[in-house]
Design an enzyme around this catalytic site. Sequence first.
Site, PDB file in Angstrom:
ATOM      1  CB  CYS A  70       5.864  -7.974   6.367  1.00 38.53           C
ATOM      2  SG  CYS A  70       5.205  -6.393   7.117  1.00 38.53           S
ATOM      3  CG  ASP A  92      -5.004 -16.877  14.751  1.00 33.50           C
ATOM      4  OD1 ASP A  92      -4.045 -17.443  15.501  1.00 33.50           O
ATOM      5  OD2 ASP A  92      -5.096 -15.568  15.024  1.00 33.50           O
ATOM      6  CG  HIS A 146       4.988  -3.185   9.173  1.00 34.36           C
ATOM      7  ND1 HIS A 146       4.714  -4.363   9.729  1.00 34.36           N
ATOM      8  CD2 HIS A 146       5.202  -2.101  10.123  1.00 34.36           C
ATOM      9  CE1 HIS A 146       5.222  -4.162  10.964  1.00 34.36           C
ATOM     10  NE2 HIS A 146       5.596  -2.875  11.085  1.00 34.36           N
ATOM     11  CB  THR A 195       1.375 -10.349  20.903  1.00 26.35           C
ATOM     12  OG1 THR A 195       0.646 -11.196  19.954  1.00 26.35           O
ATOM     13  CG2 THR A 195       0.977 -10.355  22.277  1.00 26.35           C
ATOM     14  CG  HIS A 222       1.502  -6.419  10.102  1.00 24.35           C
ATOM     15  ND1 HIS A 222       2.248  -6.126   8.950  1.00 24.35           N
ATOM     16  CD2 HIS A 222       0.068  -6.088   9.443  1.00 24.35           C
ATOM     17  CE1 HIS A 222       1.811  -6.027   7.700  1.00 24.35           C
ATOM     18  NE2 HIS A 222       0.378  -6.029   7.983  1.00 24.35           N
ATOM     19  CG  HIS A 227      -3.366  -9.035  13.829  1.00 21.39           C
ATOM     20  ND1 HIS A 227      -2.242  -8.200  14.507  1.00 21.39           N
ATOM     21  CD2 HIS A 227      -3.583 -10.079  14.765  1.00 21.39           C
ATOM     22  CE1 HIS A 227      -1.966  -8.629  15.590  1.00 21.39           C
ATOM     23  NE2 HIS A 227      -2.954  -9.640  15.881  1.00 21.39           N
TER      24      HIS A 227
END
Length: 123
Positions: free
Chosen positions: A6, A25, A41, A90, A93, A95
Amino acid sequence: MKCIFCHLPENTIVDGNELVCAFYDKYPVTQLHMLIIPKRHVADYFELTQEEIAAMHDLLLCQKARLLRLDGTITGFNVGINVGADAGQTVFHVHMHLIPRRRGDMNDPKGGVRGVIPQKRKY
């Protein structure tokens, strides 16, 4: 706790639209490994709106094409989303991973994403 996705530095975002964005990444599996995230979020992929899902898919296709233009050695992709701690998530949010693959980057890629449980990868 602050969500790292975020609060992305603006200069790390590669592409995006009003609902989602893409960036490399920080801990890539392969060179040019990307993440695509909703700007809102939300932890669970299954809680995304249809509009967010469509926007993620559209950006996925755009980034796939861009990566193929950037690197002629890419011969395949893995695409994946971990949902929940027991699935390996982990950062809570959503992804989506876009992982470029290249011929010979591992000895036997058969089974692909099935490798999340190594003994189940081969069939």
